[in-house]
Design a protein around this motif. Structure first.
Motif, short mmCIF file in Angstrom:
data_model
loop_
_atom_site.label_atom_id
_atom_site.label_comp_id
_atom_site.label_asym_id
_atom_site.label_seq_id
_atom_site.Cartn_x
_atom_site.Cartn_y
_atom_site.Cartn_z
N LYS A 1 0.84 -1.20 0.00
CA LYS A 1 0.00 0.00 0.00
C LYS A 1 0.87 1.25 0.00
O LYS A 1 1.98 1.25 0.51
N GLY A 2 0.34 2.31 -0.60
CA GLY A 2 1.07 3.57 -0.65
C GLY A 2 1.44 3.96 -2.07
O GLY A 2 1.19 3.21 -3.03
N ASN A 3 2.03 5.12 -2.22
CA ASN A 3 2.42 5.63 -3.53
C ASN A 3 3.84 5.19 -3.90
O ASN A 3 4.73 5.12 -3.05
N TYR A 4 4.00 4.92 -5.19
CA TYR A 4 5.31 4.60 -5.75
C TYR A 4 5.59 5.55 -6.91
O TYR A 4 4.69 5.85 -7.70
N LYS A 5 6.83 6.00 -7.00
CA LYS A 5 7.24 6.76 -8.17
C LYS A 5 7.71 5.78 -9.24
O LYS A 5 8.62 4.98 -9.01
N ALA A 6 7.07 5.81 -10.40
CA ALA A 6 7.43 4.92 -11.50
C ALA A 6 8.25 5.68 -12.52
O ALA A 6 7.79 6.68 -13.08
N LYS A 7 9.49 5.21 -12.75
CA LYS A 7 10.30 5.73 -13.84
C LYS A 7 10.34 4.67 -14.93
O LYS A 7 10.74 3.53 -14.68
N ILE A 8 9.91 5.04 -16.12
CA ILE A 8 9.65 4.07 -17.19
C ILE A 8 10.57 4.32 -18.37
O ILE A 8 10.79 5.47 -18.78
N PHE A 9 11.12 3.23 -18.91
CA PHE A 9 11.95 3.28 -20.12
C PHE A 9 11.26 2.39 -21.15
O PHE A 9 11.17 1.17 -20.97
N LYS A 10 10.74 2.99 -22.22
CA LYS A 10 9.93 2.21 -23.15
C LYS A 10 10.28 2.55 -24.60
O LYS A 10 10.99 3.52 -24.89
N ASP A 11 9.77 1.72 -25.51
CA ASP A 11 9.96 1.97 -26.94
C ASP A 11 9.35 3.31 -27.32
O ASP A 11 8.22 3.64 -26.92
N GLY A 12 10.11 4.08 -28.11
CA GLY A 12 9.57 5.32 -28.63
C GLY A 12 8.54 5.06 -29.71
O GLY A 12 8.47 3.97 -30.29
N GLU B 1 9.70 8.28 -19.05
CA GLU B 1 8.65 9.07 -18.42
C GLU B 1 8.50 8.68 -16.96
O GLU B 1 8.95 7.60 -16.53
N GLU B 2 7.88 9.56 -16.19
CA GLU B 2 7.65 9.31 -14.77
C GLU B 2 6.18 9.52 -14.43
O GLU B 2 5.51 10.37 -15.03
N LYS B 3 5.71 8.74 -13.46
CA LYS B 3 4.34 8.89 -12.98
C LYS B 3 4.26 8.31 -11.58
O LYS B 3 5.18 7.61 -11.13
N VAL B 4 3.16 8.60 -10.89
CA VAL B 4 2.91 8.03 -9.58
C VAL B 4 1.90 6.89 -9.73
O VAL B 4 0.88 7.04 -10.41
N VAL B 5 2.20 5.74 -9.09
CA VAL B 5 1.32 4.58 -9.19
C VAL B 5 1.07 4.01 -7.80
O VAL B 5 1.81 4.29 -6.85
N THR B 6 0.04 3.18 -7.70
CA THR B 6 -0.27 2.45 -6.47
C THR B 6 -0.58 1.01 -6.83
O THR B 6 -0.59 0.63 -8.01
N GLN B 7 -0.91 0.21 -5.81
CA GLN B 7 -1.25 -1.18 -6.08
C GLN B 7 -2.56 -1.33 -6.84
O GLN B 7 -2.86 -2.40 -7.37
N ALA B 8 -3.32 -0.26 -6.96
CA ALA B 8 -4.56 -0.28 -7.74
C ALA B 8 -4.32 0.11 -9.20
O ALA B 8 -5.24 0.02 -10.02
N SER B 9 -3.09 0.52 -9.53
CA SER B 9 -2.79 0.99 -10.89
C SER B 9 -2.53 -0.18 -11.83
O SER B 9 -2.23 -1.30 -11.41
N THR B 10 -2.65 0.10 -13.11
CA THR B 10 -2.32 -0.85 -14.17
C THR B 10 -1.41 -0.16 -15.17
O THR B 10 -1.71 0.94 -15.64
N LEU B 11 -0.29 -0.80 -15.48
CA LEU B 11 0.61 -0.26 -16.50
C LEU B 11 0.22 -0.83 -17.85
O LEU B 11 -0.03 -2.04 -17.99
N LEU B 12 0.17 0.03 -18.86
CA LEU B 12 -0.06 -0.41 -20.23
C LEU B 12 1.28 -0.45 -20.94
O LEU B 12 1.93 0.59 -21.12
N LEU B 13 1.69 -1.64 -21.33
CA LEU B 13 2.98 -1.84 -21.99
C LEU B 13 2.75 -1.99 -23.49
O LEU B 13 2.02 -2.88 -23.92
N LYS B 14 3.36 -1.12 -24.28
CA LYS B 14 3.30 -1.23 -25.74
C LYS B 14 4.71 -1.50 -26.25
O LYS B 14 5.57 -0.63 -26.20
#
Length: 672
Positions: A621-632, A645-658
């Motif tokens: 539980k709690g906030n996590y800072k997500a630093k993401i390295f992905k295909d351009g 890119e960076e964003k804030v996520v939690t255990q309720a979040s879903t990452l979309l990977l392309k």
């Protein structure tokens, strides 16, 4: 009356005699077939003891191994398995907790299994184990007079129609760096053989075969037999004489000129290696499995705090190709100071001095005239960087204590031992002897030109990595290292243990040039490129298990790609926990690993672009800072295109990977 009593007594004796005979026969008959069930009741191993010892395995009542007949032939004319007579059998359940010293997957492993021990009248035992993710067996010889092993037989038969990912070998004198040929088992020719690990695919499940607790004994290979769906074990004979190969680099290549008729020398009773079969209908299980670790011995080291995993700035792949400097690049002091400075600025723990630093490749107690190694080690120490020294196995093993004592006196932190190329008993024993001496001088070890991990690294945890994989260096001379290959090896080679694939290429290309639709790849030995996207390479630092992990590119190029280096430098090389989220052998893999409170997500695909939705319910539980390295967005046009890119996520979040074709994705999730 007395006559009647006598007749009755005689009849009673006969009844009792036949009853005892019946029950004795029933008891012996019962001994001949024994079932062993996995803790989750899904795997059933059935052992049959008749004229020989054989077993089979079912998963959810479907056969995945039709038959496996096992036998050891000893030098004294003893046969362990032929006409074997059971003296006793014992079954027991175990639930253990293993703390892994250098955890390339999970720091704490819960080892839960059921064991069957068959004790035979001919002074040997066979131990079987059933785990939720596989089965294993080993021979135990109890005869104190045993002197040699002539052969160890294993005849392995799969259901008709099975397929294999087959790392075909041309010789047992090999680096064990192979592509995985995907084919029907019956299409293989009799006599074709492979190194381990090897994977088989039945209609019901996949089976990964390898070995564990390999100590002072030859490594096993697997050979296709004449039967359509069967294989037999194959071992190198005991080497009596090996001479330099005068026609091809005699400093490192040998010709086995004399071999014994047997495969191993022994000294009385001993345990033999575990034969390991990881079995699942879920491809994720193979990457998550700790079975080789569970079946390997405990550490022989009393203190291990000096063993420091980490990343390495590596020179050989990029041919010391630095530029934009005011000195001549090459194997010299100034070039390696440049590597050390790069490592220091980016919190990279080590620099390797690969081939070329010694007086010659066989005179390895001294450096050459253009490089001052003791000075470089001191310079690196002042920058908080350790130095690892490359050596050939042959000259090292001629005087290992003297050589390693010298390197330690200079302040070196480890050795990279190269060009073993053999799996015979003498060579396997040398891995342990070198590791033991290295540990005495507090040196870590990286084995190249090596066979796969098989438990030695558990006993000597200063062994941080093995090659035994067709990795990035092949980009220098071939087009073999494709995204498909890259998403095959986590399910096969990496199951055995850490692998020194050496990722980090920054010269990335797609399968075809975007405009001309022609092959975009060019082979350049001194400036190699890699198939797949930049994000594909970065994801390897999360997905590939390597406590000693390379950065293969030139520091000059890395300085130009500082954003990528900054991301890679934040990824650990050892882990507390691993969870595989999506996986398909040779197609794709998505996993998450935890180190402390932080999580790291990695994803790779073959030449097919893919999308994944990754729920983050594994987070606390709690906030996590997500630093993401992905295909351009333009990675399909230019494989080096990426986005951070960076964003804030939690255990309720879903990452979309392309993921682009040949693409990848990484995320560092840090608890706020």
């Amino acid at each position: 009356m007395n006559l009647l009593l006598l007749l009755f007594a005689s009849l009673l004796r006969k009844i009792l005699f036949f009853a005892l005979m019946f029950f004795s026969f029933s008891f012996v008959a019962a001994q001949k077939k024994v079932d062993l069930i996995s803790p989750n009741n899904k795997l059933k191993l059935t052992v049959n003891v008749n004229n020989d010892i054989s077993w089979s395995v079912s998963l959810n009542n479907a056969k995945v191994i039709e038959d496996c007949t096992i036998l050891m032939e000893m030098g004294e004319g003893r046969s362990l398995g032929k006409d074997a007579k059971i003296k006793s059998k014992k079954t027991k359940s175990y639930n253990k907790t293993i703390t892994v010293q250098i955890p390339n997957k999970d720091k704490v492993v819960n080892s839960n299994y059921n064991e069957l021990m068959l004790d035979f009248k001919q002074q040997f035992k066979v131990v079987f184990r059933a785990y939720d993710d596989g089965v294993a067996y080993r021979f135990v010889d109890l005869n104190k007079s045993s002197k040699q092993v002539n052969s160890e037989g294993m005849s392995l038969t799969f259901p008709v129609g099975s397929k294999t990912y087959f790392p075909k070998e041309d010789s047992m004198y090999s680096h064990n760096e192979r592509v995985y040929l995907y084919d029907k088992v019956e299409e293989l020719n009799a006599g074709e053989f492979c190194s381990l690990p090897v994977m088989f695919q039945t209609n019901a499940a996949k089976v990964l075969f390898t070995e564990a607790s390999l100590h002072n004994y030859p490594g096993m290979f697997l050979e296709k037999s004449k039967s359509a769906s069967s294989f037999t074990s194959k071992f190198p004979k005991y080497v009596l004489e090996a001479i330099p190969n005068i026609e091809f680099e005699p400093d490192r290549n040998q010709i086995i000129s004399k071999k014994a008729s047997y495969i191993a020398k022994v000294d009385g009773e001993r345990e033999y290696p575990w034969r390991v079969f990881i079995i699942s209908d879920d491809d994720r299980s193979f990457v998550e499995s700790n079975l080789v670790t569970e079946l390997s011995g405990d550490s022989k080291l009393e203190g291990e705090d000096w063993i420091k995993p980490g990343k390495v700035a590596w020179d050989w792949y990029n041919a010391n190709n630095v530029y934009g400097v005011d000195f001549e690049a090459g194997i010299n002091t100034e070039t390696y100071k440049y590597y050390i400075d790069f490592a220091s600025r980016n919190n990279i723990e080590y620099v390797i001095l690969d081939e070329g630093w010694t007086k010659s490749t066989t005179e390895i107690l001294d450096d050459n005239d253009v490089i001052d190694v003791p000075y470089l080690i001191e310079y690196a120490k002042s920058k908080n960087v350790g130095v690892i020294l490359w050596v050939l196995w042959k000259p090292l093993y001629e005087s290992p204590d003297k050589i390693l004592k010298t390197y330690s006196s200079w302040g070196a932190k480890g050795i990279k031992v190269d060009f073993m190329q053999r799996s015979d008993q003498f060579m396997v024993e040398s891995y342990e002897k070198i590791a033991e001496i290295a540990a005495k001088y507090k040196l870590i070890v990286d084995y190249h030109g090596a066979f796969k991990p098989a438990g030695i690294e558990r006993v000597w945890p200063n062994i941080l990595n093995y090659e035994g994989v067709k990795g990035t260096e092949n980009n220098k001379w071939s087009k073999d290292i494709t995204p498909e290959h890259n998403v095959t090896i986590p399910f096969i080679r990496m199951v055995a243990g850490p692998m020194d694939y050496t990722p980090g290429s920054m010269r990335n290309v797609n399968k075809q040039d975007f405009t001309k639709k022609e092959d975009a790849y060019g082979i350049f030995f001194s400036r190699p490129m890699s198939y797949g996207t930049r994000a594909h390479q970065v994801a390897m630092y999360v997905i590939y298990e390597a406590p000693l992990q390379m950065l293969c590119e030139s520091p000059t190029i890395y300085y130009k790609e500082q954003e990528t280096v900054d991301f890679i430098s934040k990824i650990p090389t050892i882990w507390d926990e691993t969870v595989v989220l999506f996986a398909s052998v040779a197609d794709y893999i998505v996993l998450a690993r935890r180190k402390g409170d932080s999580w790291y997500v990695g994803a790779m695909t073959d030449w097919s672009s893919r999308e994944f939705k990754v729920p983050l319910d594994f987070l606390e539980k709690g906030n996590y800072k997500a630093k993401i390295f992905k295909d351009g967005i333009n990675a399909i046009r230019n494989a080096e295109d990426y986005k951070v890119e960076e964003k804030v996520v939690t255990q309720a979040s879903t990452l979309l990977l392309k993921l682009s074709s040949g693409g990848g994705y990484s995320a560092i999730l840090t608890k706020e």
